[in-house]
Design a protein around this motif. Structure first.
Motif, PDB file in Angstrom:
ATOM      1  N   ASN A  93       0.935  -1.266  -0.047  1.00  0.00           N
ATOM      2  CA  ASN A  93      -0.160  -0.088  -0.043  1.00  0.00           C
ATOM      3  C   ASN A  93       0.936   1.286  -0.075  1.00  0.00           C
ATOM      4  OD1 ASN A  93      -2.554  -1.453   0.124  1.00  0.00           O
ATOM      5  ND2 ASN A  93      -2.180  -1.942   2.106  1.00  0.00           N
ATOM      6  N   GLN A  94       2.067   1.047   0.593  1.00  0.00           N
ATOM      7  CA  GLN A  94       2.974   2.401   0.674  1.00  0.00           C
ATOM      8  C   GLN A  94       4.246   1.935   1.085  1.00  0.00           C
ATOM      9  OE1 GLN A  94       1.803   5.007   3.918  1.00  0.00           O
ATOM     10  NE2 GLN A  94       0.011   3.570   4.246  1.00  0.00           N
ATOM     11  N   LYS A  95       5.175   2.954   0.849  1.00  0.00           N
ATOM     12  CA  LYS A  95       6.618   2.655   1.457  1.00  0.00           C
ATOM     13  C   LYS A  95       6.532   2.090   2.602  1.00  0.00           C
ATOM     14  CE  LYS A  95      11.274   3.069   1.231  1.00  0.00           C
ATOM     15  NZ  LYS A  95      11.496   1.961   2.556  1.00  0.00           N
ATOM     16  N   GLU A  96       7.414   1.241   2.966  1.00  0.00           N
ATOM     17  CA  GLU A  96       7.874   0.548   4.262  1.00  0.00           C
ATOM     18  C   GLU A  96       8.349   1.677   5.174  1.00  0.00           C
ATOM     19  OE1 GLU A  96       8.813  -2.406   1.469  1.00  0.00           O
ATOM     20  OE2 GLU A  96       9.389  -0.445   1.653  1.00  0.00           O
ATOM     21  N   ALA A  97       7.888   1.789   6.682  1.00  0.00           N
ATOM     22  CA  ALA A  97       8.370   2.700   7.476  1.00  0.00           C
ATOM     23  C   ALA A  97       7.934   2.482   8.914  1.00  0.00           C
ATOM     24  CB  ALA A  97       7.471   4.123   6.963  1.00  0.00           C
ATOM     25  N   VAL A  98       8.515   3.585   9.693  1.00  0.00           N
ATOM     26  CA  VAL A  98       8.352   3.292  11.096  1.00  0.00           C
ATOM     27  C   VAL A  98       7.332   4.731  11.531  1.00  0.00           C
ATOM     28  CG1 VAL A  98       9.467   3.301  13.315  1.00  0.00           C
ATOM     29  CG2 VAL A  98      10.592   2.443  11.489  1.00  0.00           C
ATOM     30  N   TYR A  99       6.478   4.439  12.389  1.00  0.00           N
ATOM     31  CA  TYR A  99       5.372   5.409  12.682  1.00  0.00           C
ATOM     32  C   TYR A  99       5.350   5.445  14.213  1.00  0.00           C
ATOM     33  CZ  TYR A  99       3.698   4.525   8.043  1.00  0.00           C
ATOM     34  OH  TYR A  99       3.672   4.171   6.573  1.00  0.00           O
ATOM     35  N   VAL A 100       4.801   6.749  14.722  1.00  0.00           N
ATOM     36  CA  VAL A 100       4.442   6.748  16.330  1.00  0.00           C
ATOM     37  C   VAL A 100       2.940   7.178  16.306  1.00  0.00           C
ATOM     38  CG1 VAL A 100       5.460   9.271  15.918  1.00  0.00           C
ATOM     39  CG2 VAL A 100       5.212   7.975  18.266  1.00  0.00           C
ATOM     40  N   ILE A 101       2.412   6.838  17.283  1.00  0.00           N
ATOM     41  CA  ILE A 101       1.029   7.041  17.847  1.00  0.00           C
ATOM     42  C   ILE A 101       1.034   8.008  19.041  1.00  0.00           C
ATOM     43  CG2 ILE A 101      -1.439   6.377  18.198  1.00  0.00           C
ATOM     44  CD1 ILE A 101      -0.367   3.708  16.988  1.00  0.00           C
ATOM     45  N   ASP A 102       0.633   9.149  18.805  1.00  0.00           N
ATOM     46  CA  ASP A 102       0.652  10.119  19.981  1.00  0.00           C
ATOM     47  C   ASP A 102      -0.181   9.507  21.128  1.00  0.00           C
ATOM     48  OD1 ASP A 102      -0.385  12.430  21.684  1.00  0.00           O
ATOM     49  OD2 ASP A 102       1.224  13.408  20.603  1.00  0.00           O
ATOM     50  N   GLY A 103       0.295   9.318  22.307  1.00  0.00           N
ATOM     51  CA  GLY A 103      -0.552   8.658  23.390  1.00  0.00           C
ATOM     52  C   GLY A 103      -1.799   9.509  23.970  1.00  0.00           C
ATOM     53  N   SER A 104      -1.750  10.805  23.621  1.00  0.00           N
ATOM     54  CA  SER A 104      -2.702  11.741  24.185  1.00  0.00           C
ATOM     55  C   SER A 104      -3.876  11.853  22.943  1.00  0.00           C
ATOM     56  CB  SER A 104      -2.074  13.153  24.667  1.00  0.00           C
ATOM     57  OG  SER A 104      -1.198  12.789  25.606  1.00  0.00           O
ATOM     58  N   THR A 105      -3.364  12.229  21.787  1.00  0.00           N
ATOM     59  CA  THR A 105      -4.381  12.846  20.856  1.00  0.00           C
ATOM     60  C   THR A 105      -4.760  11.624  19.933  1.00  0.00           C
ATOM     61  OG1 THR A 105      -2.463  13.511  19.406  1.00  0.00           O
ATOM     62  CG2 THR A 105      -3.091  15.156  20.892  1.00  0.00           C
ATOM     63  N   GLY A 106      -3.620  10.553  19.871  1.00  0.00           N
ATOM     64  CA  GLY A 106      -3.995   9.448  18.613  1.00  0.00           C
ATOM     65  C   GLY A 106      -3.334   9.940  17.277  1.00  0.00           C
ATOM     66  N   LYS A 107      -2.711  11.058  17.158  1.00  0.00           N
ATOM     67  CA  LYS A 107      -2.375  11.373  15.922  1.00  0.00           C
ATOM     68  C   LYS A 107      -1.279  10.373  15.565  1.00  0.00           C
ATOM     69  CE  LYS A 107      -0.395  15.427  13.414  1.00  0.00           C
ATOM     70  NZ  LYS A 107       0.670  14.831  13.023  1.00  0.00           N
ATOM     71  N   ILE A 108      -1.047  10.017  14.367  1.00  0.00           N
ATOM     72  CA  ILE A 108      -0.203   9.282  13.758  1.00  0.00           C
ATOM     73  C   ILE A 108       0.900   9.815  12.768  1.00  0.00           C
ATOM     74  CG2 ILE A 108       0.357   7.095  12.524  1.00  0.00           C
ATOM     75  CD1 ILE A 108      -2.574   6.451  13.000  1.00  0.00           C
ATOM     76  N   ASP A 109       2.090   9.686  12.962  1.00  0.00           N
ATOM     77  CA  ASP A 109       3.066  10.623  12.299  1.00  0.00           C
ATOM     78  C   ASP A 109       4.118   9.290  11.774  1.00  0.00           C
ATOM     79  OD1 ASP A 109       2.720  13.536  12.396  1.00  0.00           O
ATOM     80  OD2 ASP A 109       2.957  12.992  14.654  1.00  0.00           O
ATOM     81  N   ARG A 110       4.688   9.569  10.362  1.00  0.00           N
ATOM     82  CA  ARG A 110       5.570   8.695   9.875  1.00  0.00           C
ATOM     83  C   ARG A 110       6.891   9.359  10.320  1.00  0.00           C
ATOM     84  NH1 ARG A 110       4.315   9.588   5.192  1.00  0.00           N
ATOM     85  NH2 ARG A 110       3.098   7.563   4.661  1.00  0.00           N
ATOM     86  N   VAL A 111       7.707   8.719  11.065  1.00  0.00           N
ATOM     87  CA  VAL A 111       9.045   9.013  11.651  1.00  0.00           C
ATOM     88  C   VAL A 111      10.146   8.772  10.770  1.00  0.00           C
ATOM     89  CG1 VAL A 111       8.367   9.165  13.944  1.00  0.00           C
ATOM     90  CG2 VAL A 111       9.221   7.103  13.171  1.00  0.00           C
ATOM     91  N   THR A 112      10.118   7.691   9.912  1.00  0.00           N
ATOM     92  CA  THR A 112      11.218   7.401   8.925  1.00  0.00           C
ATOM     93  C   THR A 112      10.908   6.311   8.048  1.00  0.00           C
ATOM     94  OG1 THR A 112      13.707   6.863   8.569  1.00  0.00           O
ATOM     95  CG2 THR A 112      12.534   5.689  10.224  1.00  0.00           C
ATOM     96  N   ASP A 113      11.360   6.559   6.792  1.00  0.00           N
ATOM     97  CA  ASP A 113      11.181   5.337   5.872  1.00  0.00           C
ATOM     98  C   ASP A 113      12.572   5.239   5.192  1.00  0.00           C
ATOM     99  OD1 ASP A 113      11.590   7.486   4.080  1.00  0.00           O
ATOM    100  OD2 ASP A 113       9.698   7.384   2.996  1.00  0.00           O
ATOM    101  N   GLU A 114      13.514   5.666   5.913  1.00  0.00           N
ATOM    102  CA  GLU A 114      15.081   5.282   5.436  1.00  0.00           C
ATOM    103  C   GLU A 114      15.402   3.880   5.789  1.00  0.00           C
ATOM    104  OE1 GLU A 114      17.006   8.612   7.017  1.00  0.00           O
ATOM    105  OE2 GLU A 114      16.393  10.122   5.748  1.00  0.00           O
ATOM    106  N   ILE A 115      14.724   2.927   5.544  1.00  0.00           N
ATOM    107  CA  ILE A 115      14.929   1.468   5.802  1.00  0.00           C
ATOM    108  C   ILE A 115      14.320   0.818   4.895  1.00  0.00           C
ATOM    109  CG2 ILE A 115      13.041   1.383   7.640  1.00  0.00           C
ATOM    110  CD1 ILE A 115      14.816  -0.275   9.243  1.00  0.00           C
ATOM    111  N   PHE A 116      14.755  -0.391   4.609  1.00  0.00           N
ATOM    112  CA  PHE A 116      14.046  -1.320   3.450  1.00  0.00           C
ATOM    113  C   PHE A 116      12.866  -2.069   4.136  1.00  0.00           C
ATOM    114  CE2 PHE A 116      18.322  -0.746   1.651  1.00  0.00           C
ATOM    115  CZ  PHE A 116      17.948  -0.566   0.608  1.00  0.00           C
ATOM    116  N   LYS A 117      12.997  -2.651   5.023  1.00  0.00           N
ATOM    117  CA  LYS A 117      11.815  -3.502   5.543  1.00  0.00           C
ATOM    118  C   LYS A 117      12.023  -3.504   7.290  1.00  0.00           C
ATOM    119  CE  LYS A 117       9.587  -6.198   2.145  1.00  0.00           C
ATOM    120  NZ  LYS A 117       8.130  -5.156   2.285  1.00  0.00           N
ATOM    121  N   PRO A 118      11.432  -2.414   7.987  1.00  0.00           N
ATOM    122  CA  PRO A 118      11.382  -2.099   9.389  1.00  0.00           C
ATOM    123  C   PRO A 118      10.793  -3.321  10.075  1.00  0.00           C
ATOM    124  CG  PRO A 118      10.073  -0.487   8.492  1.00  0.00           C
ATOM    125  CD  PRO A 118      10.464  -1.287   7.467  1.00  0.00           C
TER     126      PRO A 118
END
Length: 377
Positions: free
Chosen positions: A225-250
Motif C-alpha cells: 500500500n505504501q513505502k515501508e516505514a516506522v510510525y509513532v502514535i501520540d499517546g494523548s491525541t492518537g495522531k499518527i506520524d511517519r518518523v522514517t522510511d529510510e529503511i528497507f523493511k523495518p
C-alpha cells in the motif's frame, strides 16, 4: 566459578511489557536480565566455538540433562556478563501444531507470557506459576507483535486488518492505527511503548504479501500500500506520524534504556537485493528521529571460515544498553539469539537454538529471564 553480580534488567516496554525457550540465571544475589548469561570467562567462549552446531543435537525434552555450563550459551567478549555457570536453556513449550511463534510479551501482573502463532490466527499464554500453556485468544486477525502499555493493556499488530489495536480492560478493542494519509498500512509488525504513552510501530508489510500470515494484497508490489516505514502514535491525541522510511523493511524495534535511541531491525534482504543485513539506530528527538545509521551487522564468520548473514527480527535492550536480537535463516551455529554491545555494536554473545528464532522479550518475576519464540517452540 564465581557468579558476577546481577542487576535488575529493564526492557524498553513498560513495567508490564513484554515462547518459547527460556534462559534464566538461576538464583543470583540480585536479579539482572543480562545477568542471566552470567560471568563466563573468555576462555570459555573460545572453548565453545568448535561446538556451534550442538544446539541441534541436545535433548530438548530435558530428559537427558545438559552438563553445565550450557555449551549453547556462548561468550564472545568479556562485556558479555550473562553466562551463569549453572543455568540451562529450557524449552518451555513445543507443538507441531504451532506454526510460527512470534511477538512474545510479558505481563507482570498476571505473571504470564503471551505470544502470537500467526498462521494459526491465535495467541497463546504460558503461566509462570505452573508452566501451563493454553490458547489465550482465538481469531486475532493474524496478530504479530504484542506488548503491554503502562496501564497494563495489551497492544497488538494485526496483519489481516493492517491495524494496530489495543485490548481494553472491559474486553473491547480500540483501533489505534489503520490508515495514514488515507491509505491503509501494509501490515504492522511490531510495537513498543514510550514512557510518555506514545506507541512506536513498524510496517514492513509481510502480512500483506501472502495469505499464510494475513491476506495477500491485490498489488504485485513488495510495498502493498505504501513505502515501508516506522510510525509513532501520540499517546494523548492518537495522531499518527511517519518518523522514517529510510529503511528497507523495518521489523523488530526497541528503545535504549534511557529512551534516547531507537533501534530497528531491517529484514529488507527478503525482497531487496541491495538491502543490508543489519540493525539500524537513530537518535530520538521527541517524535522525530535523527542520524540514522547502522548499529550492527548480522554477518558472522562461521567456524568453517565462511561468512554468513541471516536476519535479525525481534530485538530488546537490557539495562546495560546491550541489544539482544533474535536471529535466523542461516542454520546451525547461527540461528538463535545474538547479543551486541551497546557501545559499538560488536557481537559479544550468542545463544544457539535448534530452530529459527523470531523474537525475544525479558520477563519473569525478577525480569531476569529471556523468553525466545522460535518457530514451533
Amino acid at each position: 566459578m564465581k557468579t558476577p553480580p546481577i542487576t535488575l534488567p529493564r526492557t524498553n516496554s513498560p513495567a508490564l511489557q513484554d515462547s518459547s525457550f527460556r534462559f534464566s540465571p538461576g538464583a543470583p544475589a540480585r536479579p539482572d536480565r543480562r545477568a542471566f548469561l552470567g560471568g563466563a570467562a573468555a576462555a570459555l567462549a573460545v572453548a565453545a566455538l568448535p561446538s556451534l552446531g550442538r544446539a541441534a543435537e541436545r535433548d530438548w525434552t530435558g530428559r537427558v540433562p545438559t552438563r553445565y555450563p550450557d555449551p549453547d550459551i556462548i561468550s564472545l567478549d568479556k562485556r558479555f556478563k550473562a553466562k551463569l555457570g549453572n543455568t540451562p536453556i529450557q524449552r518451555l513449550y513445543h507443538s507441531a501444531d504451532m506454526l510460527w511463534a512470534e511477538g512474545p510479551a510479558w505481563n507482570g501482573v498476571g505473571r504470564y507470557l503471551l505470544w502470537s502463532d500467526i498462521p494459526n490466527n491465535r495467541q497463546l499464554r504460558w503461566l509462570e506459576e505452573d508452566g501451563h500453556v493454553s490458547i489465550f485468544r482465538q481469531s486475532t486477525n493474524n496478530s504479530n507483535g504484542n506488548t503491554f502499555d503502562y496501564q497494563g493493556r495489551q497492544i497488538a499488530c494485526e496483519h489481516l486488518t493492517r491495524r494496530v489495536t489495543r485490548y481494553e480492560p472491559n474486553g473491547s478493542v480500540t483501533v489505534l492505527a489503520e490508515k495514514i494519509d488515507g491509505k491503509e498500512f501494509n501490515a504492522p509488525n511490531d510495537a513498543v511503548v514510550h514512557p510518555n504513552g506514545d506507541i512506536w510501530f513498524t510496517d514492513p508489510g509481510y502480512g500483506a504479501l501472502m495469505n499464510y500470515e494475513g491476506a495477500r494484497s491485490a498489488s504485485p508490489s513488495v510495498q502493498p500500500n505504501q513505502k515501508e516505514a516506522v510510525y509513532v502514535i501520540d499517546g494523548s491525541t492518537g495522531k499518527i506520524d511517519r518518523v522514517t522510511d529510510e529503511i528497507f523493511k523495518p521489523n523488530g524495534l526497541c528503545f535504549s534504556p534511557d529512551y534516547k535511541k531507537l533501534y530497528v531491525a531491517d529484514t529488507g534482504r527478503s525482497h531487496y537485493e541491495n538491502a543490508p543485513a543489519n540493525i539500524k539506530v537513530w537518535d530520538v528527538d521527541g517524535k522525530k528521529l535523527r542520524r540514522g545509521r547502522e548499529f550492527a551487522s548480522m554477518k558472522l564468520k562461521m567456524p568453517d571460515g565462511t561468512e554468513k548473514a541471516g536476519f535479525a527480527d525481534g530485538i530488546r535492550c537490557d539495562t546495560e544498553g546491550h541489544l539482544w536480537a533474535s536471529a535466523g535463516w542461516v542454520g546451525a551455529g547461527y540461528d538463535g539469539v545474538h547479543v551486541f554491545a551497546g557501545e559499538d555494536g560488536q557481537r559479544i554473545g550468542q545463544i544457539l537454538l535448534p530452530e529459527i528464532c523470531a523474537n525475544v522479550c525479558f520477563g519473569g518475576t525478577k525480569r531476569n529471564r529471556l523468553f525466545m519464540t522460535a518457530s514451533t517452540s
